[in-house]
Design a protein around this motif. Structure first.
Motif, PDB file in Angstrom:
ATOM      1  N   UNK A  98       0.846  -1.190   0.000  1.00  0.00           N
ATOM      2  CA  UNK A  98       0.000   0.000   0.000  1.00  0.00           C
ATOM      3  C   UNK A  98       0.879   1.237   0.000  1.00  0.00           C
ATOM      4  N   UNK A  99       0.349   2.307  -0.532  1.00  0.00           N
ATOM      5  CA  UNK A  99       1.036   3.595  -0.503  1.00  0.00           C
ATOM      6  C   UNK A  99       0.740   4.275   0.824  1.00  0.00           C
ATOM      7  N   UNK A 100       1.721   4.937   1.408  1.00  0.00           N
ATOM      8  CA  UNK A 100       1.421   5.692   2.633  1.00  0.00           C
ATOM      9  C   UNK A 100       0.452   6.824   2.324  1.00  0.00           C
ATOM     10  N   UNK A 101      -0.362   7.204   3.292  1.00  0.00           N
ATOM     11  CA  UNK A 101      -1.308   8.296   3.048  1.00  0.00           C
ATOM     12  C   UNK A 101      -0.560   9.604   2.804  1.00  0.00           C
ATOM     13  N   UNK A 102      -1.147  10.447   1.977  1.00  0.00           N
ATOM     14  CA  UNK A 102      -0.543  11.744   1.679  1.00  0.00           C
ATOM     15  C   UNK A 102      -0.961  12.729   2.768  1.00  0.00           C
ATOM     16  N   UNK A 103      -0.009  13.495   3.246  1.00  0.00           N
ATOM     17  CA  UNK A 103      -0.239  14.517   4.261  1.00  0.00           C
ATOM     18  C   UNK A 103      -1.226  15.547   3.704  1.00  0.00           C
ATOM     19  N   UNK A 104      -2.345  15.804   4.396  1.00  0.00           N
ATOM     20  CA  UNK A 104      -3.315  16.785   3.894  1.00  0.00           C
ATOM     21  C   UNK A 104      -2.709  18.184   3.742  1.00  0.00           C
ATOM     22  N   UNK A 105      -1.733  18.520   4.572  1.00  0.00           N
ATOM     23  CA  UNK A 105      -1.078  19.819   4.419  1.00  0.00           C
ATOM     24  C   UNK A 105      -0.261  19.872   3.133  1.00  0.00           C
ATOM     25  N   UNK A 106       0.298  18.740   2.731  1.00  0.00           N
ATOM     26  CA  UNK A 106       1.028  18.692   1.465  1.00  0.00           C
ATOM     27  C   UNK A 106       0.068  18.906   0.295  1.00  0.00           C
ATOM     28  N   UNK A 107      -1.106  18.277   0.368  1.00  0.00           N
ATOM     29  CA  UNK A 107      -2.100  18.481  -0.697  1.00  0.00           C
ATOM     30  C   UNK A 107      -2.515  19.940  -0.788  1.00  0.00           C
ATOM     31  N   UNK A 108      -2.712  20.574   0.362  1.00  0.00           N
ATOM     32  CA  UNK A 108      -3.097  21.984   0.371  1.00  0.00           C
ATOM     33  C   UNK A 108      -1.956  22.859  -0.144  1.00  0.00           C
ATOM     34  N   UNK A 150       0.535  17.264  -9.340  1.00  0.00           N
ATOM     35  CA  UNK A 150       0.845  15.834  -9.431  1.00  0.00           C
ATOM     36  C   UNK A 150       1.838  15.368  -8.373  1.00  0.00           C
ATOM     37  N   UNK A 151       2.447  16.314  -7.670  1.00  0.00           N
ATOM     38  CA  UNK A 151       3.414  15.942  -6.646  1.00  0.00           C
ATOM     39  C   UNK A 151       4.810  15.730  -7.191  1.00  0.00           C
ATOM     40  N   UNK A 152       5.054  16.198  -8.402  1.00  0.00           N
ATOM     41  CA  UNK A 152       6.360  15.994  -9.039  1.00  0.00           C
ATOM     42  C   UNK A 152       7.451  16.883  -8.456  1.00  0.00           C
ATOM     43  N   UNK A 153       7.071  17.942  -7.757  1.00  0.00           N
ATOM     44  CA  UNK A 153       8.065  18.903  -7.261  1.00  0.00           C
ATOM     45  C   UNK A 153       7.913  19.160  -5.761  1.00  0.00           C
ATOM     46  N   UNK A 154       7.548  18.144  -5.012  1.00  0.00           N
ATOM     47  CA  UNK A 154       7.335  18.303  -3.571  1.00  0.00           C
ATOM     48  C   UNK A 154       8.592  18.731  -2.820  1.00  0.00           C
ATOM     49  N   UNK A 155       9.768  18.483  -3.389  1.00  0.00           N
ATOM     50  CA  UNK A 155      11.014  18.826  -2.711  1.00  0.00           C
ATOM     51  C   UNK A 155      11.545  20.208  -3.088  1.00  0.00           C
ATOM     52  N   UNK A 156      10.817  20.940  -3.924  1.00  0.00           N
ATOM     53  CA  UNK A 156      11.222  22.286  -4.319  1.00  0.00           C
ATOM     54  C   UNK A 156      11.006  23.227  -3.124  1.00  0.00           C
ATOM     55  N   UNK A 157      11.875  24.209  -3.001  1.00  0.00           N
ATOM     56  CA  UNK A 157      11.833  25.123  -1.861  1.00  0.00           C
ATOM     57  C   UNK A 157      10.491  25.784  -1.621  1.00  0.00           C
ATOM     58  N   UNK A 172       8.403  25.454   1.803  1.00  0.00           N
ATOM     59  CA  UNK A 172       8.079  26.653   2.567  1.00  0.00           C
ATOM     60  C   UNK A 172       6.571  26.796   2.767  1.00  0.00           C
ATOM     61  N   UNK A 173       5.800  26.496   1.746  1.00  0.00           N
ATOM     62  CA  UNK A 173       4.341  26.601   1.848  1.00  0.00           C
ATOM     63  C   UNK A 173       3.797  25.597   2.856  1.00  0.00           C
ATOM     64  N   UNK A 174       4.276  24.361   2.780  1.00  0.00           N
ATOM     65  CA  UNK A 174       3.828  23.334   3.739  1.00  0.00           C
ATOM     66  C   UNK A 174       4.235  23.710   5.159  1.00  0.00           C
ATOM     67  N   UNK A 175       5.470  24.195   5.317  1.00  0.00           N
ATOM     68  CA  UNK A 175       5.928  24.609   6.648  1.00  0.00           C
ATOM     69  C   UNK A 175       5.089  25.764   7.186  1.00  0.00           C
ATOM     70  N   UNK A 176       4.730  26.704   6.305  1.00  0.00           N
ATOM     71  CA  UNK A 176       3.909  27.836   6.724  1.00  0.00           C
ATOM     72  C   UNK A 176       2.513  27.377   7.152  1.00  0.00           C
TER      73      UNK A 176
END
Length: 120
Positions: free
Chosen positions: A52-62, A88-95, A99-103
């Motif tokens: 199974x895939x781990x669940x995606x963090x709702x804050x990441x989706x937002x 699509x989640x292709x650039x989740x590691x971009x600054x 920063x948006x997720x951390x905020x």
């Protein structure tokens, strides 16, 4: 590391096992000796981690949606393509994504603590 159980997999084990009315908690499969079913629970959790895939963090989706909307304000084709890559989640590691997720996370922390989050 292959034998280490991730929290999401332990929670999934409990969700499945507790469908019959049991009350297992993830800690039962994360701490050795907590229950007689420890070995079976760990094996089941490892199976889940493999299938199974781990669940995606709702804050990441937002955060993805916020960043995608920012790029869509630019009418260029490349900006719209990048917005789709963001969604699509292709650039989740971009600054900007980090920063948006951390905020967002910090905003929730401040909100829970009763701190003003709108600059007041």
């Amino acid at each position: 590391m292959a034998n280490e159980i991730e929290q999401w997999a332990a929670e999934r084990v409990c969700q499945i096992v507790n469908e019959d009315g049991s009350t297992y908690k993830p800690e039962c499969f994360l701490e050795e000796g907590a229950l007689l079913s420890y070995s079976i629970g760990k094996a089941f959790a490892r199976y889940i981690m493999e299938h199974e895939e781990p669940p995606v963090d709702p804050l990441l989706l937002e955060a993805r949606e916020i960043c995608a909307r920012a790029f869509e304000q630019d009418d260029s084709f490349s900006a719209k393509q990048f917005a789709q890559s963001v969604r699509n989640g292709d650039v989740d590691d971009v600054g900007a994504m980090k920063a948006t997720r951390d905020a967002l996370r910090r905003g929730f922390e401040l909100g829970k603590a009763g701190e003003p989050t709108d600059g007041e």
